[in-house]
Every structure is written in C-alpha cells, then in structure tokens.
Design an enzyme around this catalytic site. Structure first.
Site, PDB file in Angstrom:
ATOM      1  N   GLY A 130       0.846  -1.183   0.000  1.00 29.81           N
ATOM      2  CA  GLY A 130       0.000   0.000   0.000  1.00 29.81           C
ATOM      3  C   GLY A 130       0.879   1.228   0.000  1.00 29.81           C
ATOM      4  N   ILE A 156      -9.980  -1.159  -4.188  1.00 31.66           N
ATOM      5  CA  ILE A 156      -9.988  -0.466  -5.471  1.00 31.66           C
ATOM      6  C   ILE A 156     -11.332   0.255  -5.671  1.00 31.66           C
ATOM      7  CG2 ILE A 156      -9.663  -0.684  -7.950  1.00 31.66           C
ATOM      8  CD1 ILE A 156      -7.186  -1.280  -6.126  1.00 31.66           C
ATOM      9  N   THR A 157     -11.258   1.586  -5.649  1.00 30.17           N
ATOM     10  CA  THR A 157     -12.462   2.410  -5.790  1.00 30.17           C
ATOM     11  C   THR A 157     -13.077   2.247  -7.171  1.00 30.17           C
ATOM     12  OG1 THR A 157     -11.568   4.041  -4.241  1.00 30.17           O
ATOM     13  CG2 THR A 157     -13.340   4.768  -5.689  1.00 30.17           C
ATOM     14  N   ARG A 267     -29.677  26.425  18.599  1.00 28.23           N
ATOM     15  CA  ARG A 267     -29.785  25.602  19.811  1.00 28.23           C
ATOM     16  C   ARG A 267     -29.715  26.483  21.061  1.00 28.23           C
ATOM     17  NH1 ARG A 267     -31.531  21.359  22.775  1.00 28.23           N
ATOM     18  NH2 ARG A 267     -29.904  20.374  24.028  1.00 28.23           N
ATOM     19  N   GLU A 368      -4.646   7.453  -1.119  1.00 27.88           N
ATOM     20  CA  GLU A 368      -3.731   8.180  -2.008  1.00 27.88           C
ATOM     21  C   GLU A 368      -2.533   8.752  -1.251  1.00 27.88           C
ATOM     22  OE1 GLU A 368      -5.348  10.593  -5.106  1.00 27.88           O
ATOM     23  OE2 GLU A 368      -7.198   9.442  -5.207  1.00 27.88           O
TER      24      GLU A 368
END
Length: 387
Positions: A130, A156-157, A267, A368
């Site tokens: 990697g 793997i995208t 809030r 990446e």
C-alpha cells in the site's frame, strides 16, 4: 488546458445549484440504501461530470487544475459518494492515459471516459503493498504479443462499476523501475472481483478487491508503450489526485462549519443560543481560520501545478501537493471533531449531517498516501533542496 472564464463561471454556478438542490437532499437516501440513485448518475453524465478534466479534443470539458479544485470544493460540500461515481474517471483512473498514453490509447479510451460510457478505475494497492507501492507483487509476464497478469489488488475504488483499470504490475526486476502501467479491460477472462468492502463511512462508494489469474492483456495496452514507466506514471497521477482530495477536504470542512454555525445559532441552553458562549465561538473561529488557511494553500499549489507541463514531474510541486494534502485532510479531521462537539449529543446521532461527515472524513487522511507518507515526501524534498 483550461475552460474560458465565462464558461467556467457558468459551469461552477450550475454545479453549486446541483449540489444544493439535487445532491444534498439525496444524502439520507444514500446513507440508508448505500447507493447513488441511478437517475443522479445519469444526470451527472448529461452534465459532463465524467469528462471534467478530459480535453475538449476527446469530448470532455478540459478543466485546468485550478478550475478542478474549485469544482471539487463544491462537490466536497455533500456526501463523498456522489463524487466517487465519476471521481476515478476525471482523476486517477484516466489521468495516466492523458499524461503518458500513446495517441492511439488516448483516442480509443478518453472519449468513452468523457461520456461516462466507460468507467475507469485505478489499481495500485495490494494486500502487501500500500504505502510501499514500489514493492507490488502483481506480475506481468510477456508471452508473444500479450502479457499474462497474476496477482490481486485491494481497496480499489469503483471496481464494481469499472469497464477498465489503470493497473500497475511488475514486468521487470525489483523496485520502482520494474513496474509498468497497463490498461486492463474488466471483462478479460481471469479477472474477477472480491466481495464489496464494508467501510466505516462513505456509504454509497464502491470498493473491493480485483483478482487476476492468468489474465492476458495485449502488450499495446502498456500506457505509453514502454515497460518500466508505470511507477512514474502512478506518482504523477497521484500528485493531481492528492491535490483534489485536499480541495474536497476543504469543501467538506466548509459544509461542517456551516452546519455547526447554524446549530449554534438555533440551539438554546441556559436561556440563550449556545453560539453566544465564548467556548463555542472559539471552536467555530478555529475551524474558520484553519479552513481559510487550507483552502488558500490548495489554490496556490493548483496555480503552480498549472504552471508546469502535465507530463513532467516537478519535485518541488510534488512536495507542495503533499503539504496541501497533509494540511487539508488533517484540518478536516479537526473541523469534523469540533462539529460533533458543538452539536453535543446530537452530533453523535445520524439525524444530523455532522455525524456522517465525521465518519466520511476519516478516510481522506489515509488514501492516495497517508499523512505520514506526505510527511516523508516533504522532508525528503526539503533535504534534497538543501543539498
């Protein structure tokens, strides 16, 4: 390569409206069903999203890097899965062909990439390679006019969507010099996919293993036609990809800050809006300052990136890309954490967008090139320059 200013301004306005009116309202569907609705994908094809960075000569829009980061900032303001559908087409999946491919390879693949007919994916990471990408083990043995590929790729995208892969395999000896980049069609015999990954966040994105068993790839599918250049191609591709991850990070931080500011305004506690308390204001202020610093860095590096030839690797620009990726993704992590803190217990409930962004943001410091890889690139380049 850049779109003229008037046309780009119109495109950016259109993307902003599409994000605001089409994508943000679909975030809950995405989270619940773990998929990007097909009609949204078709809309993105029709709008040219799949060809944003492909030159006009090949049917794309042809954005410069400076323009691309502005687009990715806007896309970062919604769930990352929407961009992931076409992100590999405009980035790591096709940029190797655009930067280093032969004219025949560009003519064959880039028009189909730009139209969205062909989804490209980038296959570098392996179970044992990697961060140390130069040690990859997937082999490519020359057999006549084909290479026979064996090995596996991990995380793997867009692999389940891909019609082809920009895939790195070893054609030579050890180290970076033995790596070549291939265009591998997904339907080749012997190429199979693993089961879909179940991830901490980023629902709707599709990742899985890619397994190669005696896959015969034509020798002409080596990117650039020259073996042994794949690692260099991969690093050039990753430079542009890392800069755009930094831009997406800034967009995500901007959305989180907007959500947190609105929540702090509305809030009530102790009889007044929590935004009136100075400790809440301090968290908002820190997030705003860091966001502006990161976004300024990204835009500056993008200008430098545009100032060099696309096919040339510039170590100084690469170092600055790593600075942008490191700072912007780490900044996003801090902004996301503050966003949850400002929301209090509500920030831990998926009724509010900050809960999802908190989980989605965590991945950007990993893929990446991890933060630690960016630190090594920066440190080594500083020492090289000093020498």
């Amino acid at each position: 390569m850049a779109l003229d200013t008037e046309s780009f301004d119109l495109l950016l306005t259109t993307i902003q409206r599409f994000v605001r009116e089409r994508l943000v309202p679909s975030e809950n569907h995405l989270e619940e069903h773990d998929e990007v609705p097909p009609d949204i994908i078709e809309d993105m094809k029709a709008m040219g999203f799949f060809g944003l960075t492909v030159p006009e000569d090949f049917g794309g829009i042809g954005l410069s890097v400076s323009q691309e980061v502005l687009v990715n900032f806007e896309l970062g303001r919604t769930a990352t899965a929407f961009r992931s559908v076409f992100g590999t087409n405009i980035g790591i999946g096709s940029q190797g062909i655009l930067m280093d491919g032969t004219p025949d390879q560009q003519a064959e693949f880039l028009p189909r990439v730009a139209s969205g007919e062909l989804i490209m994916s980038f296959a570098l990471t392996e179970p044992d390679a990697g961060t140390d990408a130069a040690s990859l083990k997937t082999s490519a043995r020359l057999d006549g006019d084909h290479y026979v590929l064996n090995g596996s790729k991990r995380f793997i995208t867009n692999a389940p969507r891909a019609g082809a892969f920009t895939l790195m395999a070893r054609t030579g000896g050890p180290g970076a010099a033995g790596v070549s980049a291939f265009i591998v069609p997904a339907k080749l015999p012997g190429l199979t996919l693993g089961k879909p990954d179940r991830k901490m966040g980023q629902r709707g994105t599709q990742t899985c293993d890619v397994i190669l068993e005696n896959v015969r790839v034509p020798a002409v599918n080596i990117i650039g036609g020259v073996p042994g250049q794949g690692f260099k191609t991969a690093m050039k591709v990753l430079d542009r990809g890392r800069l755009n991850i930094a831009a997406v990070s800034c967009g995500m931080a901007s959305r989180i800050l907007d959500e947190s500011t609105a929540y702090a305004r509305d809030r009530k506690q102790f009889g007044k809006a929590i935004g009136e308390f100075q400790l809440i204001q301090a968290m908002l202020a820190d997030s705003q300052a860091e966001l502006l610093a990161g976004w300024s860095l990204v835009k500056d590096v993008a200008l430098r990136f545009d100032g060099k030839p696309a096919h040339v690797s510039d170590p100084d620009v690469s170092m600055r890309v790593s600075c942008a990726k490191l700072f912007a993704t780490e900044m996003l992590g801090r902004v996301a954490d503050r966003g949850v803190q400002i929301h209090g217990g509500a920030g831990y409930i998926n009724e509010y967008p900050v809960e999802r962004f908190y989980r989605d943001a965590r991945l950007l410091r990993l893929y990446e090139g991890t933060t630690q890889v960016q630190q090594l690139i920066i440190g080594r380049e500083l020492l090289r320059q000093a020498a």
